[in-house]
Every structure is written in structure tokens, then in C-alpha cells.
Design an enzyme around this catalytic site. Structure first.
Site, PDB file in Angstrom:
ATOM      1  N   PHE A  97      37.025  38.816  49.591  1.00  0.00           N
ATOM      2  CA  PHE A  97      35.869  39.648  49.932  1.00  0.00           C
ATOM      3  C   PHE A  97      34.811  38.844  50.674  1.00  0.00           C
ATOM      4  O   PHE A  97      34.159  39.356  51.570  1.00  0.00           O
ATOM      5  CB  PHE A  97      35.274  40.296  48.670  1.00  0.00           C
ATOM      6  CG  PHE A  97      35.946  41.590  48.324  1.00  0.00           C
ATOM      7  CD1 PHE A  97      37.209  41.599  47.749  1.00  0.00           C
ATOM      8  CD2 PHE A  97      35.333  42.811  48.588  1.00  0.00           C
ATOM      9  CE1 PHE A  97      37.854  42.794  47.434  1.00  0.00           C
ATOM     10  CE2 PHE A  97      35.961  44.009  48.275  1.00  0.00           C
ATOM     11  CZ  PHE A  97      37.219  44.003  47.696  1.00  0.00           C
ATOM     12  N   ASP A 146      31.574  43.974  42.066  1.00  0.00           N
ATOM     13  CA  ASP A 146      31.030  45.271  42.476  1.00  0.00           C
ATOM     14  C   ASP A 146      29.549  45.305  42.065  1.00  0.00           C
ATOM     15  O   ASP A 146      29.242  45.134  40.882  1.00  0.00           O
ATOM     16  CB  ASP A 146      31.787  46.406  41.773  1.00  0.00           C
ATOM     17  CG  ASP A 146      33.275  46.392  42.131  1.00  0.00           C
ATOM     18  OD1 ASP A 146      33.614  45.928  43.238  1.00  0.00           O
ATOM     19  OD2 ASP A 146      34.095  46.842  41.303  1.00  0.00           O
TER      20      ASP A 146
HETATM   21  C1  LIG Z   1      34.628  43.376  45.164  1.00  0.00           C
HETATM   22  S1  LIG Z   1      36.123  42.860  44.440  1.00  0.00           S
HETATM   23  C2  LIG Z   1      36.036  41.065  44.555  1.00  0.00           C
HETATM   24  C3  LIG Z   1      37.374  40.424  44.346  1.00  0.00           C
HETATM   25  C4  LIG Z   1      37.359  38.879  44.434  1.00  0.00           C
HETATM   26  N1  LIG Z   1      36.536  38.272  43.407  1.00  0.00           N
HETATM   27  C5  LIG Z   1      36.923  38.450  45.792  1.00  0.00           C
HETATM   28  O1  LIG Z   1      35.779  37.948  45.929  1.00  0.00           O
HETATM   29  O2  LIG Z   1      37.720  38.606  46.734  1.00  0.00           O
HETATM   30  C6  LIG Z   1      35.815  43.110  42.713  1.00  0.00           C
HETATM   31  C7  LIG Z   1      37.088  43.081  41.885  1.00  0.00           C
HETATM   32  O3  LIG Z   1      36.739  43.162  40.507  1.00  0.00           O
HETATM   33  C8  LIG Z   1      37.563  44.123  39.884  1.00  0.00           C
HETATM   34  N2  LIG Z   1      36.772  44.672  38.773  1.00  0.00           N
HETATM   35  C9  LIG Z   1      35.656  45.402  38.873  1.00  0.00           C
HETATM   36  N3  LIG Z   1      35.163  45.686  37.663  1.00  0.00           N
HETATM   37  C10 LIG Z   1      36.011  45.113  36.764  1.00  0.00           C
HETATM   38  C11 LIG Z   1      36.051  45.051  35.355  1.00  0.00           C
HETATM   39  N4  LIG Z   1      35.099  45.628  34.623  1.00  0.00           N
HETATM   40  N5  LIG Z   1      37.054  44.389  34.765  1.00  0.00           N
HETATM   41  C12 LIG Z   1      38.036  43.788  35.515  1.00  0.00           C
HETATM   42  N6  LIG Z   1      38.045  43.811  36.856  1.00  0.00           N
HETATM   43  C13 LIG Z   1      37.047  44.458  37.481  1.00  0.00           C
HETATM   44  C14 LIG Z   1      37.876  45.143  40.955  1.00  0.00           C
HETATM   45  O4  LIG Z   1      39.035  45.882  40.686  1.00  0.00           O
HETATM   46  C15 LIG Z   1      38.000  44.253  42.170  1.00  0.00           C
HETATM   47  O5  LIG Z   1      39.317  43.781  42.358  1.00  0.00           O
END
Ligand SMILES: C[S@@+](CC[C@H](N)C(=O)[O-])C[C@H]1O[C@@H](n2cnc3c(N)ncnc32)[C@H](O)[C@@H]1O
Length: 194
Positions: free
Chosen positions: A174, A104
Site C-alpha cells: 500500500f 484502514d
Molecule cells: C490498507 S491494507 C494495508 C496492508 C499492508 N499493511 C500494506 O501496507 O500493504 C490493510 C489490511 O489490513 C487488513 N485488516 C483491516 N482490519 C483488520 C482487522 N481488524 N484484523 C485483521 N486484518 C485487518 C485488511 O484486510 C487489509 O489487508
């Protein structure tokens, strides 16, 4: 053994041996989402161990049940906040590679404080990585890419190396969405310096 890693105590550190039942090094997929990348990488490299970190319960449950269904014994999933895990639960020097993919980006200026990578995150990452450990970062968001590169560079704790995974690096869930929209992908790979 189920892929779900449920720590009995959240106030101590865990070795690879405790997480996987064997070994002393493992790779981490930070914010693994539904686990497409993590499970593909684990299937391609049965000789390595992989821990997916994800804060959303539904997503980490999906990762663990997919790993169990497909019989992958080298994957664990942990529901936790990324920084807490790296700072307080990872054994120092135990992570051989940390994948931080399409995180994110928190694009608004007033939300930059929520970005995981900050100047004070760099020593946390450095300590968790093994001696020659690597940090691999990919994003579609140019501003966050530059932010991360600057934090890494300014820390003096890592050196940039050539992006080596090439075509054998699985695409993430993603990434597929962003690439379908024609978005560019920015990648950087760093190695810990002692
Ligand atoms: C934009 S998605 C990308 C997922 C994966 N890496 C991909 O590229 O398909 C970001 C993921 O990170 C998780 N996430 C965001 N901040 C986080 C945190 N501080 N600790 C653990 N997970 C987190 C979100 O819930 C989400 O599933």
C-alpha cells in the site's frame, strides 16, 4: 511445516514455541495484506520470526503460499481479527515488535469506532508486547496518525523513540501505491514502558 498457522483451539493463548516450533519471541505484522513487507523482512532477517495477521482469506492464503514457495521457514500467517489475536491468543510479553502499517483509517467521524487503535486498545497492546517491545506505526492518513499518537501518549504505557528502521525497512504494497500518488508518509515508533 506450512506457513499457515491454523490454531486447533481459538479459546486459548499460543506461545512462540507453538506457533513457530521454536523460540520465545516473534514480530507481528498486523493487517499484513498480501505480505510484501512481511516476506521481505523475513527474508532479510532469518534469525527472527514473523507472524502475519490478516482477516481476508484470499490475502492470507497468498502470504502463506508465497512463504512456502520461497522456502521461508521463519514466517507464519494467521487469518484472524487483529484485536482478538492480541487480546485473547497472544502469550503476554511474547511480541518483540509489532508493525502496524498503512491500516484502514476509517476517515469518517461516524466510523471512528471501527479504528483498531482506541484508548482501551492500549493496555491490550502493552500486555502482548515483550518488556522492551516496540510498536511501529506508519500511515498516509494524517488524522489517523494524530489519533494514534494521542491514544499512545494518553495511555502512559509507551514512550516515543526515534524511528530507527531507516532505509532498511521494506516498503509495503500500500505504501508504494500511496507514494506513487505523491502522498506523505507519517511514521512513529514507541517502546513499551513497564
Ligand atoms: C490498507 S491494507 C494495508 C496492508 C499492508 N499493511 C500494506 O501496507 O500493504 C490493510 C489490511 O489490513 C487488513 N485488516 C483491516 N482490519 C483488520 C482487522 N481488524 N484484523 C485483521 N486484518 C485487518 C485488511 O484486510 C487489509 O489487508
Amino acid at each position: 511445516m506450512s506457513a499457515a498457522f491454523i490454531p486447533p483451539d481459538y479459546f486459548r493463548r499460543y506461545s512462540a514455541q507453538e506457533i513457530f516450533g521454536e523460540g520465545d519471541r516473534y514480530e507481528v505484522d498486523l493487517g499484513c495484506g498480501d505480505g510484501g513487507f512481511l516476506l521481505e523482512l523475513a527474508a532479510r532477517h532469518p534469525e527472527n520470526k514473523y507472524l502475519g495477521i490478516e482477516r481476508l482469506l484470499g490475502r492470507i492464503r497468498k502470504v502463506c503460499s508465497r512463504a512456502d514457495r520461497t522456502g521461508l521457514t521463519n514466517v507464519r500467517g494467521l487469518r484472524i481479527e487483529s484485536r482478538y489475536f492480541l487480546e485473547w491468543m497472544a502469550q503476554p510479553g511474547s511480541i518483540s515488535r509489532l508493525h502496524y502499517l498503512f491500516p484502514d483509517p476509517w476517515p469518517k467521524g461516524k466510523h471512528h469506532k471501527h479504528r483498531l487503535v482506541q484508548p482501551d486498545f492500549m493496555p491490550v497492546l502493552h500486555r502482548a508486547l515483550a518488556q522492551d517491545g516496540e510498536f511501529l506505526f506508519r500511515t498516509d492518513h494524517e488524522d489517523y496518525y494524530e489519533w494514534v499518537c494521542e491514544c499512545v501518549r494518553d495511555s502512559g504505557l509507551f514512550r516515543e523513540v526515534e524511528w530507527t528502521p531507516g532505509d532498511e525497512y521494506p516498503t509495503t504494497d500500500f505504501q508504494r501505491q500511496w507514494e506513487a500518488l505523491g502522498r506523505s508518509v507519517f511514521s512513529a515508533q514507541y517502546r513499551r514502558v513497564s
